[in-house]
Design a protein around this motif. Structure first.
Motif, PDB file in Angstrom:
ATOM      1  N   UNK A  18     -32.827  14.627  20.085  1.00  0.00           N
ATOM      2  CA  UNK A  18     -32.352  14.063  18.820  1.00  0.00           C
ATOM      3  C   UNK A  18     -33.009  14.735  17.624  1.00  0.00           C
ATOM      4  N   UNK A  19     -34.302  15.000  17.728  1.00  0.00           N
ATOM      5  CA  UNK A  19     -35.009  15.658  16.615  1.00  0.00           C
ATOM      6  C   UNK A  19     -34.477  17.066  16.394  1.00  0.00           C
ATOM      7  N   UNK A  20     -34.167  17.783  17.470  1.00  0.00           N
ATOM      8  CA  UNK A  20     -33.639  19.133  17.341  1.00  0.00           C
ATOM      9  C   UNK A  20     -32.288  19.121  16.629  1.00  0.00           C
ATOM     10  N   UNK A  21     -31.437  18.152  16.986  1.00  0.00           N
ATOM     11  CA  UNK A  21     -30.120  18.065  16.354  1.00  0.00           C
ATOM     12  C   UNK A  21     -30.250  17.738  14.869  1.00  0.00           C
ATOM     13  N   UNK A  22     -31.000  16.680  14.559  1.00  0.00           N
ATOM     14  CA  UNK A  22     -31.141  16.262  13.160  1.00  0.00           C
ATOM     15  C   UNK A  22     -31.869  17.318  12.324  1.00  0.00           C
ATOM     16  N   UNK A  23     -32.911  17.918  12.903  1.00  0.00           N
ATOM     17  CA  UNK A  23     -33.677  18.930  12.165  1.00  0.00           C
ATOM     18  C   UNK A  23     -32.831  20.169  11.896  1.00  0.00           C
TER      19      UNK A  23
ATOM     20  N   UNK B 158     -37.250  10.470  13.355  1.00  0.00           N
ATOM     21  CA  UNK B 158     -37.081  10.756  11.921  1.00  0.00           C
ATOM     22  C   UNK B 158     -38.233  11.624  11.412  1.00  0.00           C
ATOM     23  N   UNK B 159     -39.465  11.259  11.791  1.00  0.00           N
ATOM     24  CA  UNK B 159     -40.634  12.024  11.341  1.00  0.00           C
ATOM     25  C   UNK B 159     -40.574  13.464  11.838  1.00  0.00           C
ATOM     26  N   UNK B 160     -40.271  13.633  13.110  1.00  0.00           N
ATOM     27  CA  UNK B 160     -40.187  14.975  13.686  1.00  0.00           C
ATOM     28  C   UNK B 160     -39.058  15.783  13.052  1.00  0.00           C
ATOM     29  N   UNK B 161     -37.942  15.121  12.785  1.00  0.00           N
ATOM     30  CA  UNK B 161     -36.788  15.814  12.195  1.00  0.00           C
ATOM     31  C   UNK B 161     -37.096  16.303  10.784  1.00  0.00           C
ATOM     32  N   UNK B 162     -37.674  15.419   9.967  1.00  0.00           N
ATOM     33  CA  UNK B 162     -37.997  15.802   8.591  1.00  0.00           C
ATOM     34  C   UNK B 162     -38.993  16.958   8.552  1.00  0.00           C
ATOM     35  N   UNK B 163     -39.974  16.913   9.447  1.00  0.00           N
ATOM     36  CA  UNK B 163     -41.008  17.940   9.472  1.00  0.00           C
ATOM     37  C   UNK B 163     -40.456  19.270   9.996  1.00  0.00           C
ATOM     38  N   UNK B 164     -39.745  19.223  11.098  1.00  0.00           N
ATOM     39  CA  UNK B 164     -39.239  20.451  11.716  1.00  0.00           C
ATOM     40  C   UNK B 164     -38.154  21.101  10.873  1.00  0.00           C
ATOM     41  N   UNK B 165     -37.393  20.299  10.136  1.00  0.00           N
ATOM     42  CA  UNK B 165     -36.315  20.835   9.312  1.00  0.00           C
ATOM     43  C   UNK B 165     -36.823  21.855   8.306  1.00  0.00           C
ATOM     44  N   UNK B 166     -38.047  21.689   7.826  1.00  0.00           N
ATOM     45  CA  UNK B 166     -38.584  22.644   6.843  1.00  0.00           C
ATOM     46  C   UNK B 166     -38.757  24.026   7.465  1.00  0.00           C
TER      47      UNK B 166
ATOM     48  N   UNK C  11     -39.404  27.672  16.897  1.00  0.00           N
ATOM     49  CA  UNK C  11     -39.539  26.399  16.193  1.00  0.00           C
ATOM     50  C   UNK C  11     -39.215  25.238  17.130  1.00  0.00           C
ATOM     51  N   UNK C  12     -38.187  25.394  17.972  1.00  0.00           N
ATOM     52  CA  UNK C  12     -37.835  24.337  18.915  1.00  0.00           C
ATOM     53  C   UNK C  12     -38.939  24.132  19.961  1.00  0.00           C
ATOM     54  N   UNK C  13     -39.564  25.218  20.379  1.00  0.00           N
ATOM     55  CA  UNK C  13     -40.684  25.093  21.324  1.00  0.00           C
ATOM     56  C   UNK C  13     -41.842  24.345  20.669  1.00  0.00           C
ATOM     57  N   UNK C  14     -42.107  24.657  19.400  1.00  0.00           N
ATOM     58  CA  UNK C  14     -43.145  23.934  18.666  1.00  0.00           C
ATOM     59  C   UNK C  14     -42.776  22.458  18.522  1.00  0.00           C
ATOM     60  N   UNK C  15     -41.498  22.184  18.298  1.00  0.00           N
ATOM     61  CA  UNK C  15     -41.044  20.791  18.214  1.00  0.00           C
ATOM     62  C   UNK C  15     -41.282  20.065  19.527  1.00  0.00           C
TER      63      UNK C  15
ATOM     64  N   UNK D 289     -34.729  34.325  18.035  1.00  0.00           N
ATOM     65  CA  UNK D 289     -36.134  34.222  18.493  1.00  0.00           C
ATOM     66  C   UNK D 289     -36.982  33.258  17.668  1.00  0.00           C
ATOM     67  N   UNK D 290     -37.031  33.389  16.318  1.00  0.00           N
ATOM     68  CA  UNK D 290     -37.853  32.432  15.567  1.00  0.00           C
ATOM     69  C   UNK D 290     -37.304  31.002  15.623  1.00  0.00           C
ATOM     70  N   UNK D 291     -35.986  30.853  15.703  1.00  0.00           N
ATOM     71  CA  UNK D 291     -35.414  29.515  15.800  1.00  0.00           C
ATOM     72  C   UNK D 291     -35.854  28.828  17.086  1.00  0.00           C
TER      73      UNK D 291
END
Length: 215
Positions: free
Chosen positions: A24-29, A90-98, A149-153, A144-146
């Protein structure tokens, strides 16, 4: 192996919650990151300013503080109530989206300027130009960078364990209450995280190979 088998219920519930948080965080982010990334390259100064302010403020705020806000501050705002799991999403999505926004912005900048000029020449406005011309090319350039980011998430989901969310990061605490050795439990948790990261890395390689041919 006995530690794993004797506590299989904890591992199943923990990693199932981890995957829910991650998915869910990956989708929203990604959705939010795409919007913010487009704002960052928008020709409208106000939109660029809002996008820049959001990225700089949230990205420079520790993820733990964001979790603290949603765990202890959000409930006092008399807003719609959510479970701790959804507050973590929500917290993970807002943070990862940046981070996704910055990755996509770098991808937008790899597309030659002539592509956008040609799109405008045939009458496309900013949004259609981004979605139909720039974005498909940009995504191929930032796989690759995307995926990084998902691995970090995926790894950041463990922060939710400190806020009453029974995910993989909390397995050690629950298993310790049953008298299991903490180090062995942590090694099993690390092993399964490595497996999940390897799956994401495999997906990355497949996408890179497929889209490299497509280009």
């Amino acid at each position: 192996m006995d530690v794993l088998l004797n506590n299989l219920d904890l591992f199943v519930v923990g990693f199932r919650t981890t995957l829910v948080l991650f998915a869910w965080s990956a989708v929203f982010a990604t959705i939010l990151g795409l919007i913010v990334g487009m704002m960052r390259v928008s020709p409208v100064p106000v939109m660029r300013g809002v996008g820049t302010a959001y990225v700089n403020f949230v990205r420079n705020t520790p993820l733990t503080l964001i979790f603290f806000f949603f765990a202890f501050g959000y409930p006092k705002l008399e807003l719609p109530e959510f479970s701790y799991t959804w507050l973590a999403i929500i917290a993970l999505s807002l943070y990862t989206a940046t981070y996704i926004a910055e990755v996509l912005r770098s991808g937008f900048n790899t597309v030659p300027l002539g592509q956008a000029e040609a799109a405008r020449a045939i009458g496309l406005s900013f949004v259609p130009t981004m979605t139909r011309v720039i974005m498909p090319q940009a995504f191929r350039a930032v796989i690759p960078p995307f995926m990084s980011v998902l691995i970090a998430l995926l790894k950041n989901t463990t922060v939710a364990a400190g806020f009453a969310v029974h995910e993989a990061g909390a397995i050690r605490a629950y298993a310790s209450e049953r008298g299991e050795p903490a180090m062995v439990v942590l090694l099993w948790v690390a092993f399964f995280f490595i497996v999940l990261v390897m799956i994401l890395a495999y997906i990355q390689r497949r996408l890179e190979k497929r889209w490299k041919v497509a280009r």
